[in-house]
Design a protein around this motif. Structure first.
Motif, PDB file in Angstrom:
ATOM      1  N   MET A   1       0.860  -1.301   0.010  1.00  6.79           N
ATOM      2  CA  MET A   1       0.006  -0.040   0.165  1.00  6.79           C
ATOM      3  C   MET A   1       0.765   1.418   0.120  1.00  6.79           C
ATOM      4  O   MET A   1       0.584   2.211  -0.811  1.00  6.79           O
ATOM      5  N   GLN A   2       1.993   1.270   0.768  1.00  7.23           N
ATOM      6  CA  GLN A   2       2.759   2.319   0.797  1.00  7.23           C
ATOM      7  C   GLN A   2       3.452   2.417  -0.407  1.00  7.23           C
ATOM      8  O   GLN A   2       3.845   3.545  -0.794  1.00  7.23           O
ATOM      9  N   ARG A   3       4.068   1.101  -1.191  1.00  6.72           N
ATOM     10  CA  ARG A   3       4.725   1.233  -2.002  1.00  6.72           C
ATOM     11  C   ARG A   3       3.741   2.085  -3.398  1.00  6.72           C
ATOM     12  O   ARG A   3       3.996   2.811  -4.203  1.00  6.72           O
ATOM     13  N   ARG A   4       2.545   1.845  -3.356  1.00  9.51           N
ATOM     14  CA  ARG A   4       1.644   2.218  -4.363  1.00  9.51           C
ATOM     15  C   ARG A   4       1.615   3.845  -4.237  1.00  9.51           C
ATOM     16  O   ARG A   4       1.581   4.398  -5.431  1.00  9.51           O
ATOM     17  N   VAL A   5       1.450   4.238  -2.984  1.00  9.66           N
ATOM     18  CA  VAL A   5       1.357   5.873  -2.882  1.00  9.66           C
ATOM     19  C   VAL A   5       2.787   6.438  -3.325  1.00  9.66           C
ATOM     20  O   VAL A   5       2.898   7.655  -3.149  1.00  9.66           O
TER      21      VAL A   5
ATOM     22  N   ARG B   1      -6.234  -3.159  -6.006  1.00 12.88           N
ATOM     23  CA  ARG B   1      -6.690  -3.312  -7.165  1.00 12.88           C
ATOM     24  C   ARG B   1      -5.587  -3.329  -8.180  1.00 12.88           C
ATOM     25  O   ARG B   1      -4.958  -2.270  -8.151  1.00 12.88           O
ATOM     26  N   LEU B   2      -5.395  -4.380  -8.808  1.00 15.93           N
ATOM     27  CA  LEU B   2      -4.391  -4.610  -9.855  1.00 15.93           C
ATOM     28  C   LEU B   2      -5.277  -3.723 -11.165  1.00 15.93           C
ATOM     29  O   LEU B   2      -6.121  -3.879 -11.196  1.00 15.93           O
ATOM     30  N   PRO B   3      -4.240  -3.427 -11.993  1.00 20.03           N
ATOM     31  CA  PRO B   3      -4.699  -2.682 -13.278  1.00 20.03           C
ATOM     32  C   PRO B   3      -5.927  -3.362 -14.048  1.00 20.03           C
ATOM     33  O   PRO B   3      -6.770  -2.821 -14.674  1.00 20.03           O
TER      34      PRO B   3
ATOM     35  N   VAL C   1      -1.075 -12.789  -5.017  1.00 23.97           N
ATOM     36  CA  VAL C   1      -2.138 -13.354  -4.376  1.00 23.97           C
ATOM     37  C   VAL C   1      -3.444 -12.644  -4.682  1.00 23.97           C
ATOM     38  O   VAL C   1      -3.645 -11.683  -4.413  1.00 23.97           O
ATOM     39  N   THR C   2      -4.254 -13.476  -5.669  1.00 24.48           N
ATOM     40  CA  THR C   2      -5.472 -12.620  -6.165  1.00 24.48           C
ATOM     41  C   THR C   2      -6.736 -13.190  -5.268  1.00 24.48           C
ATOM     42  O   THR C   2      -7.541 -12.803  -5.674  1.00 24.48           O
ATOM     43  N   GLY C   3      -6.651 -14.163  -4.516  1.00 21.32           N
ATOM     44  CA  GLY C   3      -7.685 -14.321  -3.619  1.00 21.32           C
ATOM     45  C   GLY C   3      -7.307 -14.944  -2.378  1.00 21.32           C
ATOM     46  O   GLY C   3      -6.167 -15.610  -2.169  1.00 21.32           O
ATOM     47  N   VAL C   4      -8.032 -14.805  -1.379  1.00 18.62           N
ATOM     48  CA  VAL C   4      -7.619 -15.506   0.144  1.00 18.62           C
ATOM     49  C   VAL C   4      -9.069 -16.140   0.446  1.00 18.62           C
ATOM     50  O   VAL C   4     -10.108 -15.424   0.442  1.00 18.62           O
TER      51      VAL C   4
ATOM     52  N   LEU D   1       4.682 -10.197  -0.084  1.00 21.55           N
ATOM     53  CA  LEU D   1       4.760  -9.027   0.502  1.00 21.55           C
ATOM     54  C   LEU D   1       3.742  -8.662   0.798  1.00 21.55           C
ATOM     55  O   LEU D   1       2.491  -8.601  -0.131  1.00 21.55           O
ATOM     56  N   PRO D   2       3.311  -8.174   2.093  1.00 22.99           N
ATOM     57  CA  PRO D   2       1.851  -7.740   2.319  1.00 22.99           C
ATOM     58  C   PRO D   2       1.310  -6.642   1.644  1.00 22.99           C
ATOM     59  O   PRO D   2       2.332  -5.608   1.744  1.00 22.99           O
ATOM     60  N   VAL D   3      -0.169  -6.517   1.877  1.00 18.07           N
ATOM     61  CA  VAL D   3      -0.753  -5.188   1.298  1.00 18.07           C
ATOM     62  C   VAL D   3      -0.752  -4.314   2.494  1.00 18.07           C
ATOM     63  O   VAL D   3      -0.198  -3.076   2.322  1.00 18.07           O
ATOM     64  N   HIS D   4      -0.714  -4.754   3.509  1.00 16.66           N
ATOM     65  CA  HIS D   4      -0.954  -3.920   4.860  1.00 16.66           C
ATOM     66  C   HIS D   4      -0.267  -4.721   5.988  1.00 16.66           C
ATOM     67  O   HIS D   4      -0.727  -5.409   6.724  1.00 16.66           O
TER      68      HIS D   4
END
Ligand code: PLP
Length: 378
Positions: free
Chosen positions: A246-250, A291-293, A319-322, A348-351
């Protein structure tokens, strides 16, 4: 064909395990501490990200003396580990006043308020002195007094002034809407707006007769992207110790700064779908997603264990589903071919705050097990 020999830890990991790269985490901590020093602001990092007395020592090594927590329990834990200046940055829960009372008397304690009734309740019932911070909403819309609501602000400040054991320290905000920004410029703009709103609140309070108002901000995107933080008095970011997708995204971090990864055994392969199934699901990673592109959800990105830690994240491997324990990994063909059931993938986690909280402990790349504060029973 199985993946080639990697890290000595590979053979030790049997279940989902949160790997921590201590060098990366220490560098992240030192970098933020240095920025706070350069900016001349007090650094009061949020410890809810790691929740570990051992990792808190790494902050001490970087010269940190103050901390933020998100519960009374967490305050008790860090106070028991020698932290003597703690802000509980969550609105006071009046049902916990007896617990607040039982925190070590020697520790300096800060509480967050946003309405006069809570202040009077605290003033009437607390027998220990506490610092009071007024929680301000600078645009996030979660909680706090709206930054332009001068009447409410003044009524809270007057309420605090009426109680001997309560000392008003200042105003506190968490500009969590930086997480929704799309680029570093947008984060910086939200940061600037948030700070300007807090300065406005400070002026209002001073005009109402409050002599000294400390301005405290804290969100990892803002504190990572804006180099000069000198227009506030205190910063309270927490996530930056580990960072995440999430941090990488911003634009708050790069891959090299992400300090935790969930080691997850591969338990099934589905060639027709080019998908791998891992033992690592929502109870390990959390359900926070990006959300992926192409519109798919992303609950983490895949890397591989290497002799010196882990690889760069692999393009297209997410990982597209859990579900509760399963994770579904979309694996590009070269990765799919290379990985066998029984191998480990790193996610690598999202959060990272939620993943760490779910995992309740760490295994460092040096093989040290680091526990987290024990969770209280319901
Ligand atoms: N302060 C408060 C009040 C918060 O709620 C949070 C996080 O939610 C923080 C500081 C730390 O922010 P971050 O998680 O962006 O580092």
């Amino acid at each position: 064909m199985s993946a080639p020999p990697t890290h000595p830890l590979d053979q030790l990991i049997t279940r989902p395990t949160l790997l921590l790269d201590p060098d990366r985490a220490r560098r992240n901590i030192e970098r933020m501490a240095a920025r706070a020093r350069r900016s001349g602001v007090r650094f009061r990092p949020h410890f809810k990200t790691h929740q570990s007395a051992r990792i808190a020592e790494w902050f001490r090594d970087a010269g940190v003396e103050h901390c933020t927590v998100s519960s009374v329990e967490m305050a008790a834990y860090f106070a028991a580990h020698g932290w003597t200046d703690i802000t509980i940055a969550f609105p006071v829960n009046l049902r916990e006043i007896p617990r607040i009372e039982s925190l070590p008397g020697g520790a300096r304690l800060g509480l967050l308020v946003e309405d006069p009734a809570t202040v009077h309740n605290l003033g009437a019932r607390l027998t220990r002195p506490v610092d009071i911070w007024i929680k301000i909403d600078t645009g996030y819309g979660r909680t706090g007094i709206a930054w332009h609501d001068r009447d409410r602000l003044e009524s809270v400040a007057h309420a605090v002034a009426g109680h001997e054991r309560l000392t008003l320290q200042g105003v506190i905000a968490h500009a969590g809407h930086t997480y929704a920004a799309d680029d570093p410029g947008a984060v910086a703009a939200i940061h600037r707006e948030s700070v300007a709103r807090l300065q406005h609140v400070r002026r209002d309070l001073m005009e109402a007769g409050v002599e000294r108002v400390i301005v405290s901000i804290g969100d990892t995107p803002g504190c990572s992207i804006v180099d000069d933080l000198s227009d506030v008095d205190e910063i309270r970011p927490g996530n930056f110790a580990f960072y995440d997708l999430m941090q990488r995204r911003v634009g708050a971090c790069g891959n090299e700064e992400i300090a935790v990864a969930l080691a997850s055994p591969v338990v099934a392969k589905h060639p027709a779908r080019s998908e791998l199934v891992i033992y690592g699901g929502a109870v390990h990673l959390s359900k926070d997603a990006l959300r992926l592109p192409d519109g798919r959800a992303c609950f983490g990105q895949i890397a591989l264990l290497e002799s010196r830690g882990w690889s760069a994240p692999i393009d297209g491997a997410y990982v597209t589903g859990v579900s509760q324990e399963h994770g579904i990994v979309a694996a590009p063909p070269p990765l799919f071919e290379r990985i066998a059931v029984g191998d480990l993938l790193l996610v690598l986690p999202v959060h990272s705050c939620l993943t760490a909280d779910a995992m309740q402990g760490y295994l460092t790349l040096d093989g040290e097990r680091i526990p987290m504060m024990p969770k209280a029973a319901a």
